[in-house]
Design a protein around this motif. Structure first.
Motif, PDB file in Angstrom:
ATOM      1  N   UNK A 117     -38.609   1.956   4.090  1.00 15.77           N
ATOM      2  CA  UNK A 117     -39.585   0.775   4.539  1.00 15.77           C
ATOM      3  C   UNK A 117     -41.067   1.373   4.791  1.00 15.77           C
ATOM      4  N   UNK A 118     -40.997   2.424   5.709  1.00 17.18           N
ATOM      5  CA  UNK A 118     -42.485   2.838   5.791  1.00 17.18           C
ATOM      6  C   UNK A 118     -43.005   3.526   4.468  1.00 17.18           C
ATOM      7  N   UNK A 119     -42.350   3.794   3.551  1.00 18.06           N
ATOM      8  CA  UNK A 119     -42.900   4.274   2.325  1.00 18.06           C
ATOM      9  C   UNK A 119     -43.533   2.956   1.602  1.00 18.06           C
ATOM     10  N   UNK A 120     -42.762   1.976   1.705  1.00 18.25           N
ATOM     11  CA  UNK A 120     -42.946   0.648   1.008  1.00 18.25           C
ATOM     12  C   UNK A 120     -44.380  -0.092   1.766  1.00 18.25           C
ATOM     13  N   UNK A 121     -44.316   0.127   2.955  1.00 16.01           N
ATOM     14  CA  UNK A 121     -45.446  -0.373   3.748  1.00 16.01           C
ATOM     15  C   UNK A 121     -46.777   0.328   3.427  1.00 16.01           C
TER      16      UNK A 121
END
Length: 184
Positions: A127-131
């Motif tokens: 999720x952090x990568x997608x953010x």
């Protein structure tokens, strides 16, 4: 003579409409890019309580850190979606709290081996990568839009219709700008 003036006036109106529509399209792209960030932030918000609960059992004496993450999540969720600057600041605070939590987790080998925690950690990392990708896309869209409203003659149209610069997502914490230190 009157025909030439009429043609010039029609061309000017067409140019005005085209510039206005172009600026509106770019603004809508910025809004869409911001919405994509919101989707990923919602996913992050949903993962955090599960992560905190997983850590609680192993790291009871880290209550202050867990509370900091929970409070940062609550603040970030409470920022109105239209307040881009405040949202960016709140999300930066939440990201820092999460990084602090993950650093503390390193001290608990049994927690790092817990399958449920590992799955949550992987989902949060994803999720952090997608953010990060969504932030990059947002900044690209916002820069494109900001440039469009700043250049002549579109800046005249932008001023007439009160188009405003879109805030960029920037690193505000000095620690985030530093390269990670690797030790062997």
């Amino acid at each position: 003579m009157g025909g030439i003036i009429f043609i010039i006036l029609v061309i000017a109106v067409i140019m005005l409409v085209a510039m206005y529509n172009g600026l509106v399209r770019k603004k809508k792209l910025v809004d869409n890019a911001w919405s994509q960030i919101d989707v990923q932030l919602k996913r992050r918000y949903d993962l955090i309580p599960n992560l905190v609960e997983s850590v609680k059992g192993y790291a009871a004496h880290e209550a202050g850190l867990l509370e900091k993450v929970t409070l940062a999540r609550t603040r970030a969720m409470g920022v109105p979606s239209g307040d881009t600057g405040a949202k960016i600041a709140a999300e930066t605070e939440l990201g820092g709290a999460l990084r602090g939590l993950m650093v503390q987790v390193e001290a608990y080998p049994q927690l790092k081996a817990n399958e449920n925690f590992l799955q949550l950690q992987e989902e949060l990392t994803s999720t952090e990568n997608k953010i990060a990708f969504s932030r990059q896309h947002y900044n690209d869209s916002a820069t494109n839009y900001n440039t469009a409203i700043a250049v002549f003659p579109a800046n005249v149209v932008a001023g007439m219709f009160k188009f405003q610069d879109a805030a960029l997502w920037q690193i505000t914490e000095a620690a985030e700008r530093e390269a990670p230190k690797v030790k062997f």
